[in-house]
Design a protein around this motif. Structure first.
Motif: not given
Length: 164
Positions: A42-44, A53-54, A162
């Motif tokens: 995942m990308t934040p 979360t992302g 985040g």
């Protein structure tokens, strides 16, 4: 004498994709589920709600990932426990629900839903469907998740999380 035909109530949802979050057993109508995936990188999302979360890349489609543990007010999962993704279609969008473990697709034909018990935590009650709510099965209690409300992070208190 006139005879009036009585038709039984029509149920449109009888199959659920099931999963666990902590020790809670949830189900989402199979019509709302696009697919189920193992953990995805995942990308934040900077300054997003703590439940977001992302973002995941789902074959070129960017999908937001919402952690159900956060939405339900549950403690975070252990560091070595990677979440699974239940990809749902809700309100014209595709969203990933992060859950602890995936169950089976079950058929609940003939099982009548009941309202969520009053002693259930408020955050859990808020995400359980109002119409089907809780389904008592032979070996478990299934909480029917309202996917629309589960992904609606705008209703959570102003708690930006985040990565800044």
């Amino acid at each position: 004498m006139t005879t009036v035909a009585v038709t039984p109530p029509v149920r449109t949802v009888e199959q659920y994709c099931t999963f666990w979050v902590a020790d809670l057993f949830f189900g989402v109508a199979v019509e709302e589920v696009q697919e189920v995936l193992r953990h995805q990188p995942m990308t934040p999302v900077p300054r997003a709600d703590a439940a977001v979360t992302g973002l995941i890349n789902l074959r070129g489609q960017i999908v937001i990932a919402v952690d159900l543990r956060v939405r339900l007010g549950l403690p975070p999962r252990e560091a070595d426990q990677l979440p699974m993704n239940v990809i749902v279609r809700t309100r014209g969008e595709v969203v990933s629900l992060l859950v602890d473990d995936i169950g089976d697709v079950i058929d609940t034909a003939g099982v009548d839903g009941q309202p969520a018990p009053a002693n259930m935590p408020r955050k859990v009650q808020d995400l359980v469907c109002k119409d089907r709510g809780v389904l008592p099965l032979a070996d478990a209690i299934l909480l029917v998740l309202d996917a629309d409300r589960a992904v609606d992070v705008s209703t959570t208190p102003d708690n930006p999380g985040g990565t800044p």
